[in-house]
Design an enzyme around this catalytic site. Sequence first.
Site, mmCIF file in Angstrom:
data_model
loop_
_atom_site.group_PDB
_atom_site.id
_atom_site.type_symbol
_atom_site.label_atom_id
_atom_site.label_comp_id
_atom_site.label_asym_id
_atom_site.label_seq_id
_atom_site.Cartn_x
_atom_site.Cartn_y
_atom_site.Cartn_z
ATOM 1 C CE1 TYR A 1 -4.169 1.399 -0.299
ATOM 2 C CE2 TYR A 1 -3.636 2.659 1.666
ATOM 3 C CZ TYR A 1 -4.461 2.412 0.588
ATOM 4 O OH TYR A 1 -5.564 3.189 0.381
ATOM 5 C CE LYS B 1 -7.189 6.317 0.156
ATOM 6 N NZ LYS B 1 -8.137 7.165 -0.604
#
Length: 256
Positions: free
Chosen positions: A156, A163
């Site tokens: 990720y 995020k």
Amino acid sequence: MGLLSGKKAVIFGVANDKSIAWAIAQAFKRKGAELALTYANETVAKRVRPLAESIGAELVLPCDVRSDAEIKTVFGEIGQAWGGFDILVHSIAFANKEELKGSFLNTTREGFAMALDISAYSLVALVKEAAPLMQGRGGSVLTMTYYGAQKVFPNYNVMGVAKAALEACVRYLAEALGPDGTRINAISAGPLKTLAAAGVGGFNQIAGHVEEKAPLRSNITQEDVAGAALYLCSSLARGVTGDIHFVDSGYNIIGL
Ligand code: NAD
């Protein structure tokens, strides 16, 4: 009377019929909202236009969120057509595929800047232009995040950092928008098979793990996210702002 009757919603992030934003658009329409959908570019437009037509979206407009000029234009057109609106959905993220596999140490300066610009700063840029059109209407902004903001997930990488920035933006924007009566929240969704998810290496492994370990022993659906979006963007959530709301079958509460 639907929960969103008389409300006008602007939705950024429909790319196809698997997009989280598409499930949200459908749910909002079913509950009586009028819709404006935007699309990133002409390739996406070919898929978005028929979808928009199928649910009778009033406005369908181009907007690449990297461009302040395009953002200004899109809200200018919405302002002309509607005067103001009540709901803004930001369901947008992007990072180069090479940044979403292997070691985080391979993150490049350019890749970092692009991921943060499109996936986090764009929320601030949209809200800046939207705020005057949403002022005094008890409106609501919603964005989409992932647990990779708070914990480390394989591959990720830079998107986790983006995020984390996005979640911090939600809190700062909640404080900035609050005096106007506008709320902003994020949904932290579990893994869903979409175009964006296809870019993340090892997606199936993560989804399989959630199914096995989450309290509800299942993965979520786009419709599960849309249900929570309906709540957060309606007057039912009028006391809720600056929140990161998990829709992940409870996966985030598990330690081991
Ligand atoms: P998706 O690919 O359907 O949606 C991503 C959208 O971002 C697309 O519509 C794409 O056109 C748009 N976009 C990318 N660059 C853009 C730009 N420069 N300008 C304007 N739009 C741009 O995938 P999705 O899974 O529905 O993703 C929506 C949001 O949900 C993203 O923020 C994603 O990170 C988040 N999310 C997804 C999952 C998942 O597992 N799919 C989980 C948690 C959070």
